[in-house]
Scaffold this motif. Structure first.
Motif, PDB file in Angstrom:
ATOM      1  N   HIS A 150       0.834  -1.195   0.000  1.00  0.00           N
ATOM      2  CA  HIS A 150       0.000   0.000   0.000  1.00  0.00           C
ATOM      3  C   HIS A 150       0.872   1.248   0.000  1.00  0.00           C
ATOM      4  O   HIS A 150       1.890   1.300   0.684  1.00  0.00           O
ATOM      5  N   SER A 151       0.487   2.233  -0.797  1.00  0.00           N
ATOM      6  CA  SER A 151       1.084   3.561  -0.769  1.00  0.00           C
ATOM      7  C   SER A 151       2.602   3.496  -0.942  1.00  0.00           C
ATOM      8  O   SER A 151       3.100   2.930  -1.895  1.00  0.00           O
ATOM      9  N   MET A 152       3.374   4.081   0.003  1.00  0.00           N
ATOM     10  CA  MET A 152       4.833   4.076  -0.102  1.00  0.00           C
ATOM     11  C   MET A 152       5.396   2.670  -0.003  1.00  0.00           C
ATOM     12  O   MET A 152       6.492   2.388  -0.504  1.00  0.00           O
ATOM     13  N   GLY A 153       4.646   1.753   0.623  1.00  0.00           N
ATOM     14  CA  GLY A 153       5.075   0.360   0.641  1.00  0.00           C
ATOM     15  C   GLY A 153       5.192  -0.205  -0.760  1.00  0.00           C
ATOM     16  O   GLY A 153       6.039  -1.060  -1.037  1.00  0.00           O
ATOM     17  N   SER A 154       4.353   0.282  -1.679  1.00  0.00           N
ATOM     18  CA  SER A 154       4.430  -0.142  -3.078  1.00  0.00           C
ATOM     19  C   SER A 154       5.738   0.311  -3.702  1.00  0.00           C
ATOM     20  O   SER A 154       6.383  -0.439  -4.449  1.00  0.00           O
ATOM     21  N   ALA A 155       6.129   1.547  -3.408  1.00  0.00           N
ATOM     22  CA  ALA A 155       7.396   2.053  -3.945  1.00  0.00           C
ATOM     23  C   ALA A 155       8.565   1.212  -3.448  1.00  0.00           C
ATOM     24  O   ALA A 155       9.487   0.894  -4.206  1.00  0.00           O
ATOM     25  N   SER A 156       8.534   0.830  -2.177  1.00  0.00           N
ATOM     26  CA  SER A 156       9.640   0.048  -1.628  1.00  0.00           C
ATOM     27  C   SER A 156       9.706  -1.348  -2.245  1.00  0.00           C
ATOM     28  O   SER A 156      10.794  -1.880  -2.483  1.00  0.00           O
ATOM     29  N   GLU A 159      11.089  -0.990  -5.708  1.00  0.00           N
ATOM     30  CA  GLU A 159      12.507  -0.644  -5.640  1.00  0.00           C
ATOM     31  C   GLU A 159      13.353  -1.775  -5.061  1.00  0.00           C
ATOM     32  O   GLU A 159      14.578  -1.675  -5.021  1.00  0.00           O
ATOM     33  N   SER A 160      12.703  -2.849  -4.612  1.00  0.00           N
ATOM     34  CA  SER A 160      13.424  -3.962  -4.013  1.00  0.00           C
ATOM     35  C   SER A 160      14.514  -4.493  -4.936  1.00  0.00           C
ATOM     36  O   SER A 160      14.339  -4.570  -6.152  1.00  0.00           O
ATOM     37  N   ARG A 161      15.610  -4.880  -4.320  1.00  0.00           N
ATOM     38  CA  ARG A 161      16.719  -5.450  -5.085  1.00  0.00           C
ATOM     39  C   ARG A 161      16.778  -6.969  -4.950  1.00  0.00           C
ATOM     40  O   ARG A 161      17.744  -7.596  -5.384  1.00  0.00           O
ATOM     41  N   ASN A 178       5.163   7.906  -8.501  1.00  0.00           N
ATOM     42  CA  ASN A 178       6.032   9.050  -8.812  1.00  0.00           C
ATOM     43  C   ASN A 178       6.677   9.535  -7.515  1.00  0.00           C
ATOM     44  O   ASN A 178       6.565  10.705  -7.131  1.00  0.00           O
ATOM     45  N   TYR A 179       7.369   8.629  -6.839  1.00  0.00           N
ATOM     46  CA  TYR A 179       7.837   8.867  -5.473  1.00  0.00           C
ATOM     47  C   TYR A 179       8.719  10.103  -5.354  1.00  0.00           C
ATOM     48  O   TYR A 179       8.496  10.957  -4.480  1.00  0.00           O
ATOM     49  N   VAL A 180       9.731  10.229  -6.185  1.00  0.00           N
ATOM     50  CA  VAL A 180      10.686  11.330  -6.046  1.00  0.00           C
ATOM     51  C   VAL A 180      10.013  12.670  -6.315  1.00  0.00           C
ATOM     52  O   VAL A 180      10.163  13.624  -5.539  1.00  0.00           O
ATOM     53  N   PRO A 217       9.915   4.112  -9.162  1.00  0.00           N
ATOM     54  CA  PRO A 217       8.961   3.002  -9.071  1.00  0.00           C
ATOM     55  C   PRO A 217       8.115   2.828 -10.332  1.00  0.00           C
ATOM     56  O   PRO A 217       7.807   1.698 -10.718  1.00  0.00           O
ATOM     57  N   TYR A 218       7.751   3.926 -10.959  1.00  0.00           N
ATOM     58  CA  TYR A 218       6.926   3.844 -12.171  1.00  0.00           C
ATOM     59  C   TYR A 218       7.648   3.060 -13.264  1.00  0.00           C
ATOM     60  O   TYR A 218       7.070   2.148 -13.877  1.00  0.00           O
ATOM     61  N   GLN A 219       8.886   3.407 -13.532  1.00  0.00           N
ATOM     62  CA  GLN A 219       9.638   2.731 -14.577  1.00  0.00           C
ATOM     63  C   GLN A 219       9.854   1.266 -14.250  1.00  0.00           C
ATOM     64  O   GLN A 219       9.753   0.393 -15.123  1.00  0.00           O
ATOM     65  N   LYS A 220      10.127   0.974 -12.982  1.00  0.00           N
ATOM     66  CA  LYS A 220      10.334  -0.410 -12.582  1.00  0.00           C
ATOM     67  C   LYS A 220       9.041  -1.210 -12.700  1.00  0.00           C
ATOM     68  O   LYS A 220       9.057  -2.405 -13.025  1.00  0.00           O
ATOM     69  N   LEU A 221       7.906  -0.557 -12.455  1.00  0.00           N
ATOM     70  CA  LEU A 221       6.621  -1.234 -12.598  1.00  0.00           C
ATOM     71  C   LEU A 221       6.346  -1.604 -14.046  1.00  0.00           C
ATOM     72  O   LEU A 221       5.995  -2.754 -14.348  1.00  0.00           O
TER      73      LEU A 221
END
Length: 281
Positions: A150-156, A159-161, A178-180, A217-221
């Motif tokens: 959820h929310s910022m958790g989605s960004a993390s 972004e996971s490696r 669009n986190y940044v 996050p958008y590009q990685k998605l």
């Protein structure tokens, strides 16, 4: 103050915002080290969200030691594991209704409080800490078949490696893609000194060897090969719905479910989210 910054949607000029800008710039100029310490306390300290409701039946509480401190984990059910990752100033308890639904479908739902959130250890939090804690947690959980965030958790999560993540289906709820841009926009609207904010970012980048320029996050998605379902309210005030819509229109691997009247938080336990999970299994 951190929630006022990260979840502030007001953009017009105010005397208060102007005074914050003058005060933080002056502080940074006169006492840069103290200003940086103060900035971390103000900008990186989330509100600790707690649940006033009783634990769901069968909930197992535990802890998991990571380099970000001890994380509190919450588990319901038996079977293959779905990991749930909450957002800024949230907690695992937000997922309890959804976790009960997951368990009823024959799975294990495993949620956790991020560093400095809920009942986990830590005072400060930010995206690199979210990513680090998530990667260490998932590395020690077997039979993971999916991730919900959820929310910022989605960004993390995006972004996971960790190599496990790329091969798993995702259910993203009101994701911040669009986190940044969102981060800089919110801090700018608060009136906080952008130079001081930049110094704090540099400190985090150096500590974690994690450049802000690489966070997207958008590009990685849209680059993911596995299926992703997004549940997002059209009038979400904190995470931009149009960004989720754009991602879904870019690739066939993303299924967007639009809701109305669920906002940024209620959407976690709405019928559309429950149905979205069912569609992924």
């Amino acid at each position: 103050m951190s929630s006022n910054i990260y979840f502030n949607t007001r953009g017009k000029f105010t005397i208060r915002r102007s005074m914050i800008n003058i005060g933080t710039r002056l502080h940074h100029s006169i006492a840069p080290k103290h200003a940086l310490k103060t900035a971390r306390n103000l900008l990186l300290t989330p509100v600790r969200s707690t649940s006033n409701s009783d634990d769901p039946e069968g909930l197992l509480r535990s802890t998991h030691l990571t380099s970000e401190g001890r994380l509190n984990t919450y588990q319901i059910g038996n079977g293959p594991v779905w990991i749930l990752s909450h957002g800024w100033s949230g907690s695992a308890s937000q997922f309890f209704p959804l976790m009960e639904h997951i368990a009823a479908q024959g799975f294990t739902a495993l949620a956790y409080d991020h560093p400095a959130h809920g009942q986990s250890e830590g005072r400060h939090a930010h995206l690199p800490a979210f990513v680090q804690a998530f990667d260490e947690l998932i590395d020690n959980v077997d039979d993971v078949v999916g991730i919900i965030a959820h929310s910022m958790g989605s960004a993390s999560v995006l972004e996971s490696r960790h190599p496990k993540v790329d091969a798993l289906p995702l259910l993203l709820i009101a994701p911040v893609l669009n986190y940044v841009d969102n981060l800089y926009d919110m801090v700018g609207k608060s009136g906080y000194s952008m130079k001081l904010f930049g110094a704090m970012i540099t400190h985090i980048e150096d500590k974690y060897e994690y450049s802000l320029d690489t966070i997207n996050p958008y590009q990685k998605l849209i680059s993911r090969q596995h299926d992703t379902t997004i549940v997002h309210d059209k009038r979400d005030r904190f995470a931009d719905f149009s960004t989720s819509e754009s991602a879904a229109n870019t690739t066939n691997n993303i299924n967007l479910i639009a809701t109305k009247g669920q906002g940024h938080g209620r959407v976690i336990k709405c019928d559309s989210t429950m149905a979205a999970f069912d569609s992924l299994i």
